[in-house]
Design a protein around this motif. Structure first.
Motif, PDB file in Angstrom:
ATOM      1  N   HIS A 166       0.813  -1.219   0.000  1.00 31.60           N
ATOM      2  CA  HIS A 166       0.000   0.000   0.000  1.00 31.60           C
ATOM      3  C   HIS A 166       0.848   1.272   0.000  1.00 31.60           C
ATOM      4  CE1 HIS A 166      -3.772   2.045   0.438  1.00 31.60           C
ATOM      5  NE2 HIS A 166      -3.441   2.615   1.582  1.00 31.60           N
ATOM      6  N   TYR A 167       2.190   1.124  -0.077  1.00 31.12           N
ATOM      7  CA  TYR A 167       3.071   2.293   0.038  1.00 31.12           C
ATOM      8  C   TYR A 167       4.106   2.315  -1.100  1.00 31.12           C
ATOM      9  CZ  TYR A 167       0.952   2.619   4.608  1.00 31.12           C
ATOM     10  OH  TYR A 167       0.024   2.728   5.621  1.00 31.12           O
ATOM     11  N   PRO A 168       3.659   2.390  -2.348  1.00 33.87           N
ATOM     12  CA  PRO A 168       4.600   2.312  -3.466  1.00 33.87           C
ATOM     13  C   PRO A 168       5.576   3.488  -3.513  1.00 33.87           C
ATOM     14  CG  PRO A 168       2.447   2.990  -4.242  1.00 33.87           C
ATOM     15  CD  PRO A 168       2.277   2.585  -2.809  1.00 33.87           C
ATOM     16  N   HIS A 169       5.199   4.622  -2.923  1.00 35.04           N
ATOM     17  CA  HIS A 169       6.108   5.775  -2.908  1.00 35.04           C
ATOM     18  C   HIS A 169       7.311   5.526  -2.003  1.00 35.04           C
ATOM     19  CE1 HIS A 169       3.012   6.073   0.069  1.00 35.04           C
ATOM     20  NE2 HIS A 169       3.332   7.248   0.542  1.00 35.04           N
ATOM     21  N   LEU A 170       7.187   4.529  -1.112  1.00 37.66           N
ATOM     22  CA  LEU A 170       8.341   4.102  -0.311  1.00 37.66           C
ATOM     23  C   LEU A 170       9.030   2.890  -0.915  1.00 37.66           C
ATOM     24  CD1 LEU A 170       7.130   4.325   3.420  1.00 37.66           C
ATOM     25  CD2 LEU A 170       8.819   5.777   2.287  1.00 37.66           C
ATOM     26  N   SER A 171       8.230   1.924  -1.358  1.00 36.84           N
ATOM     27  CA  SER A 171       8.811   0.660  -1.828  1.00 36.84           C
ATOM     28  C   SER A 171       9.279   0.723  -3.282  1.00 36.84           C
ATOM     29  CB  SER A 171       7.804  -0.482  -1.662  1.00 36.84           C
ATOM     30  OG  SER A 171       6.649  -0.260  -2.456  1.00 36.84           O
ATOM     31  N   GLN A 172       8.573   1.488  -4.122  1.00 36.96           N
ATOM     32  CA  GLN A 172       8.932   1.606  -5.543  1.00 36.96           C
ATOM     33  C   GLN A 172       8.813   3.067  -5.999  1.00 36.96           C
ATOM     34  OE1 GLN A 172      10.139  -0.655  -7.507  1.00 36.96           O
ATOM     35  NE2 GLN A 172       9.878  -2.490  -6.261  1.00 36.96           N
ATOM     36  N   PRO A 173       9.635   3.946  -5.453  1.00 37.07           N
ATOM     37  CA  PRO A 173       9.497   5.367  -5.805  1.00 37.07           C
ATOM     38  C   PRO A 173       9.764   5.670  -7.276  1.00 37.07           C
ATOM     39  CG  PRO A 173      11.486   4.999  -4.488  1.00 37.07           C
ATOM     40  CD  PRO A 173      10.700   3.735  -4.453  1.00 37.07           C
ATOM     41  N   GLU A 174      10.657   4.893  -7.904  1.00 38.74           N
ATOM     42  CA  GLU A 174      10.970   5.139  -9.315  1.00 38.74           C
ATOM     43  C   GLU A 174       9.738   4.881 -10.182  1.00 38.74           C
ATOM     44  OE1 GLU A 174      12.614   2.918  -7.445  1.00 38.74           O
ATOM     45  OE2 GLU A 174      14.582   3.828  -7.087  1.00 38.74           O
ATOM     46  N   GLU A 175       9.084   3.752  -9.952  1.00 35.91           N
ATOM     47  CA  GLU A 175       7.887   3.430 -10.730  1.00 35.91           C
ATOM     48  C   GLU A 175       6.788   4.452 -10.453  1.00 35.91           C
ATOM     49  OE1 GLU A 175       4.707  -0.168 -11.666  1.00 35.91           O
ATOM     50  OE2 GLU A 175       5.628  -0.075  -9.678  1.00 35.91           O
ATOM     51  N   THR A 176       6.624   4.803  -9.193  1.00 35.02           N
ATOM     52  CA  THR A 176       5.576   5.758  -8.817  1.00 35.02           C
ATOM     53  C   THR A 176       5.794   7.094  -9.523  1.00 35.02           C
ATOM     54  OG1 THR A 176       5.461   4.683  -6.645  1.00 35.02           O
ATOM     55  CG2 THR A 176       4.392   6.823  -6.865  1.00 35.02           C
ATOM     56  N   SER A 177       7.012   7.614  -9.459  1.00 39.31           N
ATOM     57  CA  SER A 177       7.328   8.895 -10.101  1.00 39.31           C
ATOM     58  C   SER A 177       7.139   8.823 -11.611  1.00 39.31           C
ATOM     59  CB  SER A 177       8.767   9.308  -9.790  1.00 39.31           C
ATOM     60  OG  SER A 177       8.966   9.484  -8.410  1.00 39.31           O
ATOM     61  N   ARG A 178       7.593   7.715 -12.195  1.00 38.65           N
ATOM     62  CA  ARG A 178       7.517   7.574 -13.652  1.00 38.65           C
ATOM     63  C   ARG A 178       6.072   7.564 -14.142  1.00 38.65           C
ATOM     64  NH1 ARG A 178       6.755   3.077 -16.332  1.00 38.65           N
ATOM     65  NH2 ARG A 178       7.488   1.720 -14.651  1.00 38.65           N
ATOM     66  N   LEU A 179       5.200   6.841 -13.431  1.00 38.68           N
ATOM     67  CA  LEU A 179       3.806   6.745 -13.858  1.00 38.68           C
ATOM     68  C   LEU A 179       3.087   8.087 -13.702  1.00 38.68           C
ATOM     69  CD1 LEU A 179       2.879   3.210 -12.470  1.00 38.68           C
ATOM     70  CD2 LEU A 179       3.277   3.866 -14.855  1.00 38.68           C
ATOM     71  N   ILE A 180       3.421   8.818 -12.657  1.00 47.44           N
ATOM     72  CA  ILE A 180       2.822  10.150 -12.484  1.00 47.44           C
ATOM     73  C   ILE A 180       3.290  11.056 -13.621  1.00 47.44           C
ATOM     74  CG2 ILE A 180       2.711  12.215 -11.032  1.00 47.44           C
ATOM     75  CD1 ILE A 180       3.038  10.357  -8.584  1.00 47.44           C
ATOM     76  N   LYS A 181       4.575  11.034 -13.914  1.00 45.39           N
ATOM     77  CA  LYS A 181       5.126  11.879 -14.988  1.00 45.39           C
ATOM     78  C   LYS A 181       4.548  11.495 -16.350  1.00 45.39           C
ATOM     79  CE  LYS A 181       9.605  13.359 -13.207  1.00 45.39           C
ATOM     80  NZ  LYS A 181      11.047  13.245 -13.362  1.00 45.39           N
ATOM     81  N   ASP A 182       4.428  10.189 -16.597  1.00 42.66           N
ATOM     82  CA  ASP A 182       3.846   9.733 -17.865  1.00 42.66           C
ATOM     83  C   ASP A 182       2.421  10.262 -18.032  1.00 42.66           C
ATOM     84  OD1 ASP A 182       6.162   8.382 -18.394  1.00 42.66           O
ATOM     85  OD2 ASP A 182       5.356   6.365 -18.020  1.00 42.66           O
ATOM     86  N   TYR A 183       1.673  10.215 -16.957  1.00 43.51           N
ATOM     87  CA  TYR A 183       0.282  10.701 -16.991  1.00 43.51           C
ATOM     88  C   TYR A 183       0.243  12.206 -17.270  1.00 43.51           C
ATOM     89  CZ  TYR A 183      -4.326  12.090 -15.242  1.00 43.51           C
ATOM     90  OH  TYR A 183      -5.584  12.635 -15.115  1.00 43.51           O
ATOM     91  N   LEU A 184       1.070  12.963 -16.586  1.00 41.44           N
ATOM     92  CA  LEU A 184       1.077  14.423 -16.758  1.00 41.44           C
ATOM     93  C   LEU A 184       1.563  14.812 -18.157  1.00 41.44           C
ATOM     94  CD1 LEU A 184       2.467  15.507 -13.263  1.00 41.44           C
ATOM     95  CD2 LEU A 184       0.077  15.443 -14.036  1.00 41.44           C
ATOM     96  N   ALA A 185       2.475  14.011 -18.706  1.00 36.95           N
ATOM     97  CA  ALA A 185       3.022  14.312 -20.040  1.00 36.95           C
ATOM     98  C   ALA A 185       2.040  13.956 -21.156  1.00 36.95           C
ATOM     99  CB  ALA A 185       4.330  13.561 -20.250  1.00 36.95           C
ATOM    100  N   SER A 186       1.093  13.077 -20.840  1.00 38.50           N
ATOM    101  CA  SER A 186       0.171  12.572 -21.877  1.00 38.50           C
ATOM    102  C   SER A 186      -1.024  13.497 -22.089  1.00 38.50           C
ATOM    103  CB  SER A 186      -0.336  11.183 -21.484  1.00 38.50           C
ATOM    104  OG  SER A 186      -1.196  11.274 -20.362  1.00 38.50           O
ATOM    105  N   VAL A 187      -1.107  14.540 -21.307  1.00 35.03           N
ATOM    106  CA  VAL A 187      -2.270  15.431 -21.375  1.00 35.03           C
ATOM    107  C   VAL A 187      -2.217  16.268 -22.639  1.00 35.03           C
ATOM    108  CG1 VAL A 187      -3.536  17.227 -20.178  1.00 35.03           C
ATOM    109  CG2 VAL A 187      -2.237  15.542 -18.871  1.00 35.03           C
TER     110      VAL A 187
END
Length: 268
Positions: free
Chosen positions: A247-268
Motif C-alpha cells: 500500500h506504500y509504493p512511494h516508499l517501496s517503488q518510488p521510481e515506478e511511482t514517479s515515472r507513472l505520475i510523470k507519464d500521466y502528466l506528459a500525456s495530457v
C-alpha cells in the motif's frame, strides 16, 4: 484565534516551477513519506508538502475532534492551504485516504485543481455486499479499532508488515511501524475510524477533475476490485496497474511511482 495555516499544517514549499504539485500523505504517515518522490518533481514544479493536524510536525493544539470527525474537515484544511499559498490549477497527489480528501476538496473548489493523482485510493473500505467489495468486513475494522485502544504499540507492529507487504525489506516495515507509533493514540484512532468507515461513493458522480488511479498489485488495503469500481464510477479517470506490491509504493517503488505520475502528466 487567528489561524496560521502554514504553521498549523507544517507546510513546506520547494522548487520554483510555474505549476504547483501538492503531495498529501495517508493515515499514520506524514510528509516525510514523499522524500523519495519529491526529487523527481522539484526541478519542474513548485512542490507543496504538509502534515494533517495530528500528524508529523503539525500543531496538535489545533486538533478539533468535532471538525475532524469526517473527511470534510481534512478537505477544508487542504483548501485553506491552497488559498493561503494562492495556488491555482494544481496537481494533487493523494496517498490512500488523501485521494478522497483531495477529491472532496476539488468538488468544493475546482479552481485549485487541474489533475488528481490517487495512490492506492478507496471510496469505501467496508464491504457493502452484494454490490460493493471494499476488502473489509465491519467486524475487521471494529477489531482493528479495539486493538488500537487496548494496545497501540501492539497494533502498530501487527499492522505495519501487513500493509507494507514487502517482507524482504524489513527497513520499510520498521519505518512504517515507527511512523504509526509516533502518533497521538487518541487522534490516530479517530483518524482510523473516520478513514475506514468513510463512504465517498455518492461523491464520485460530482467529481469532475481528471484523475489518475494508481492501483498497486496485491494491496491489502485497496484491492483490485476497488480500483475497478473507482475507475468505473469516476468520470475522466484513468486506471493504471502498478507492479509495486503493498500500500506504500512511494516508499517501496518510488521510481515506478514517479515515472507513472510523470507519464500521466506528459500525456495530457
Amino acid at each position: 484565534m487567528s489561524i496560521d495555516v502554514l504553521e498549523r499544517n507544517n507546510v513546506k514549499v520547494l522548487g520554483t516551477g510555474s505549476q504547483t504539485i501538492v503531495f498529501a500523505h495517508g493515515f499514520g504517515c506524514d510528509q516525510d513519506m514523499w522524500r523519495y518522490i519529491v526529487p523527481s518533481f522539484v526541478d519542474n514544479y513548485r512542490v507543496v508538502l504538509f502534515d494533517y493536524v495530528g500528524s508529523g510536525q503539525s500543531q496538535i493544539n489545533y486538533y478539533d475532534a468535532e471538525k475532524y470527525n469526517n473527511l470534510h474537515g481534512y478537505a477544508q484544511d487542504v483548501l485553506e492551504i491552497m488559498e493561503t499559498l494562492d495556488i491555482r490549477d494544481s496537481i494533487f497527489v493523494g496517498h490512500s485516504v488523501s485521494s478522497m480528501i483531495g477529491m472532496l476538496a476539488s468538488i468544493h473548489e475546482t479552481k485549485y485543481f487541474e489533475r488528481l493523482v490517487m495512490l492506492g485510493p478507496s471510496p469505501r473500505y467496508v464491504n457493502d455486499l452484494p454490490n460493493y467489495y471494499g476488502g473489509f468486513d465491519k467486524r475487521d475494522i471494529d477489531e482493528l479499532l479495539e486493538m488500537m485502544q487496548l494496545n497501540f504499540i501492539g497494533w502498530a507492529s501487527y499492522l505495519a508488515p501487513i500493509v507494507m507487504q514487502n517482507p524482504e525489506r524489513k527497513e520499510l516495515t520498521e519505518e512504517l511501524e515507527k511512523s504509526f507509533c509516533s502518533r497521538d493514540p487518541h487522534i490516530a484512532r479517530q483518524f482510523a475510524e473516520v478513514t475506514f468507515f468513510s463512504d465517498c461513493r455518492v461523491d464520485l458522480e460530482q467529481a469532475s477533475i481528471p484523475s489518475l488511479i494508481l492501483q498497486c498489485s496485491d494491496d491489502s488495503i485497496a484491492p483490485i476490485e476497488v480500483g475497478d469500481y473507482l475507475h468505473a464510477h469516476l468520470k475522466n479517470s484513468r486506471l493504471q496497474q502498478m507492479t509495486a506490491k503493498g500500500h506504500y509504493p512511494h516508499l517501496s517503488q518510488p521510481e515506478e511511482t514517479s515515472r507513472l505520475i510523470k507519464d500521466y502528466l506528459a500525456s495530457v
